[in-house]
Design a protein around this motif. Structure first.
Motif, PDB file in Angstrom:
ATOM      1  N   GLY A  71     -35.927 -43.566 -45.205  1.00 37.97           N
ATOM      2  CA  GLY A  71     -37.077 -43.310 -44.332  1.00 37.97           C
ATOM      3  C   GLY A  71     -36.985 -43.955 -42.970  1.00 37.97           C
ATOM      4  O   GLY A  71     -37.787 -43.659 -42.081  1.00 37.97           O
ATOM      5  N   LEU A  72     -36.017 -44.832 -42.776  1.00 37.29           N
ATOM      6  CA  LEU A  72     -35.847 -45.470 -41.471  1.00 37.29           C
ATOM      7  C   LEU A  72     -35.312 -44.439 -40.484  1.00 37.29           C
ATOM      8  O   LEU A  72     -34.428 -43.647 -40.816  1.00 37.29           O
ATOM      9  N   PRO A  73     -35.807 -44.420 -39.254  1.00 37.47           N
ATOM     10  CA  PRO A  73     -35.341 -43.409 -38.302  1.00 37.47           C
ATOM     11  C   PRO A  73     -33.893 -43.599 -37.878  1.00 37.47           C
ATOM     12  O   PRO A  73     -33.402 -44.729 -37.798  1.00 37.47           O
ATOM     13  N   TYR A  74     -33.225 -42.488 -37.615  1.00 36.91           N
ATOM     14  CA  TYR A  74     -31.886 -42.537 -37.048  1.00 36.91           C
ATOM     15  C   TYR A  74     -31.995 -42.884 -35.566  1.00 36.91           C
ATOM     16  O   TYR A  74     -32.790 -42.308 -34.827  1.00 36.91           O
ATOM     17  N   VAL A  75     -31.182 -43.847 -35.146  1.00 40.38           N
ATOM     18  CA  VAL A  75     -31.073 -44.206 -33.733  1.00 40.38           C
ATOM     19  C   VAL A  75     -29.591 -44.295 -33.400  1.00 40.38           C
ATOM     20  O   VAL A  75     -28.854 -45.061 -34.041  1.00 40.38           O
ATOM     21  N   TRP A  76     -29.142 -43.507 -32.436  1.00 47.40           N
ATOM     22  CA  TRP A  76     -27.726 -43.529 -32.068  1.00 47.40           C
ATOM     23  C   TRP A  76     -27.346 -44.918 -31.587  1.00 47.40           C
ATOM     24  O   TRP A  76     -28.007 -45.503 -30.736  1.00 47.40           O
ATOM     25  N   GLY A  77     -26.301 -45.475 -32.184  1.00 48.47           N
ATOM     26  CA  GLY A  77     -25.878 -46.827 -31.845  1.00 48.47           C
ATOM     27  C   GLY A  77     -26.735 -47.898 -32.488  1.00 48.47           C
ATOM     28  O   GLY A  77     -26.564 -49.086 -32.211  1.00 48.47           O
ATOM     29  N   GLY A 158     -33.632 -37.450 -34.854  1.00 47.06           N
ATOM     30  CA  GLY A 158     -34.746 -36.635 -35.324  1.00 47.06           C
ATOM     31  C   GLY A 158     -34.917 -36.658 -36.823  1.00 47.06           C
ATOM     32  O   GLY A 158     -35.929 -36.174 -37.342  1.00 47.06           O
ATOM     33  N   LEU A 159     -33.942 -37.224 -37.531  1.00 48.68           N
ATOM     34  CA  LEU A 159     -34.030 -37.312 -38.981  1.00 48.68           C
ATOM     35  C   LEU A 159     -33.964 -38.772 -39.412  1.00 48.68           C
ATOM     36  O   LEU A 159     -33.483 -39.633 -38.670  1.00 48.68           O
ATOM     37  N   ASN A 160     -34.463 -39.037 -40.603  1.00 47.44           N
ATOM     38  CA  ASN A 160     -34.490 -40.396 -41.126  1.00 47.44           C
ATOM     39  C   ASN A 160     -33.380 -40.612 -42.157  1.00 47.44           C
ATOM     40  O   ASN A 160     -32.782 -39.654 -42.659  1.00 47.44           O
ATOM     41  N   VAL A 161     -33.129 -41.870 -42.470  1.00 49.52           N
ATOM     42  CA  VAL A 161     -32.195 -42.188 -43.548  1.00 49.52           C
ATOM     43  C   VAL A 161     -32.668 -41.492 -44.813  1.00 49.52           C
ATOM     44  O   VAL A 161     -33.851 -41.581 -45.177  1.00 49.52           O
ATOM     45  N   ARG A 162     -31.758 -40.816 -45.499  1.00 50.07           N
ATOM     46  CA  ARG A 162     -32.179 -39.939 -46.587  1.00 50.07           C
ATOM     47  C   ARG A 162     -31.110 -39.833 -47.661  1.00 50.07           C
ATOM     48  O   ARG A 162     -29.961 -40.234 -47.475  1.00 50.07           O
TER      49      ARG A 162
END
Length: 321
Positions: A71-77, A158-162
């Motif tokens: 559920g944690l958001p993806y952040v580049w880097g 735009g997607l979360n850890v899943r």
């Protein structure tokens, strides 16, 4: 030592020094260079590994830790769980929390540990990675396999850890920790050695304590020092098991010339190396040339000394058993 051996030694030292320096830093100062040399193999073959003696976590522990970030958001880097993670940031954080340091980039993470031949052999906790772009050299997406054809990933913006199905056959499958119930140590310690073997009681006691075959410990001692507890190599390795000072310190060995401490420390190191790399041969190669060399070459390094070392120890181990 032949010219070939000397050349191999130079390449070995160069590769290990490069791996010991953190990315983006230089080890050109005298202090850094000396510290790095303390972890490089000596002429008898023992390296400073920084091993602490802790048993590696299981694959299930890796999966359990990874699930915490669903559920944690993806952040580049991203490497900060308070803000978000990218795919390699997630992998690095999960393993770091379990006491295992992995490289930052997915391309480097996909070279860590040992190779798994196929998804049919993959176990929970293994890393699976893909090379999706010709613009990059190596893997550019990585995830943690959790079993039953599924994986945990930090996918894209735009997607979360899943958790998702493994979408295709990975280009890389790497095992960082032992498969649950496979390659673990601590149960049966292996064959006892003859009572006439020097320090047989120490090898047997360490075998029973750490699950490392007594015959292996005896063979390493014979190869390293000829059972001489006062041996010192030209590079500074000391004692029965020829521990470098940095290695001894990492293992909590305060006196490498004390056979009790030396055998105990070497047994713990061999236990951890066997768990890490999954075989006695690779553990011996890492004991001799350093874990970095085994990772770099994805197997026993092509150093003549290391290859002879592994053959000799295995041969003596078989004879002692």
């Amino acid at each position: 030592m032949s010219v070939t051996d000397v050349t191999a030694r130079i390449q070995q030292i160069q590769s290990q020094l490069a791996m010991l320096a953190p990315a983006g830093t230089s080890s050109s100062s005298a202090t850094d260079f000396a510290a790095a040399l303390d972890g490089v193999t000596d002429s008898t073959g023992t390296t400073g590994t920084g091993t602490t003696g802790d048993i590696l976590p299981s694959g299930k522990a890796v999966v359990t830790e990874a699930r915490k970030y669903l559920g944690l958001p993806y952040v580049w880097g991203g490497t900060d769980p308070d803000k978000g993670l990218d795919c390699s940031g997630l992998v690095q954080l999960v393993y770091k929390n379990l006491g295992i340091d992995l490289p930052r980039l997915s391309a480097d993470q996909a070279k860590a540990g040992t190779k798994v031949a196929s998804m049919a052999e993959a176990q929970p906790g293994d890393l699976i990675a893909w090379d999706n772009s010709s613009r990059n050299n190596g893997a550019d997406h990585i995830a943690i396999y959790i079993g039953d054809g599924k994986m945990i990933e930090a996918p894209r913006t735009g997607l979360n850890v899943r958790i998702v199905d493994v979408p295709s056959t990975p280009d890389y499958i790497r095992r960082i920790v032992p498969a649950d119930g496979v390659g673990a140590v601590g149960a049966a310690g292996g064959a006892r050695v003859s009572a006439s073997t020097p320090y047989a009681n120490l090898f047997t006691a360490a075998s029973e304590k750490y699950g490392v075959p007594a015959a292996l410990l005896s063979a390493v001692a014979k190869q390293e020092s000829g059972y001489n507890p006062k041996a010192v190599s030209p590079a500074g390795a000391q004692g029965l098991m020829q521990l470098m000072p940095g290695t001894a310190k990492g293992l909590g060995v305060t006196d490498s010339f004390d056979p009790n401490q030396a055998v105990d420390g070497a047994a713990r190191m061999l236990r951890d190396l066997t768990n890490r790399f999954g075989s006695t041969s690779l553990a011996l190669a890492a004991y001799n040339a350093g874990p970095g060399a085994v990772i770099k070459y994805d197997g026993i390094p092509p150093y003549p000394e290391t290859q002879r070392y592994v053959r000799n120890v295995l041969s003596m181990m078989k004879a002692a058993s």
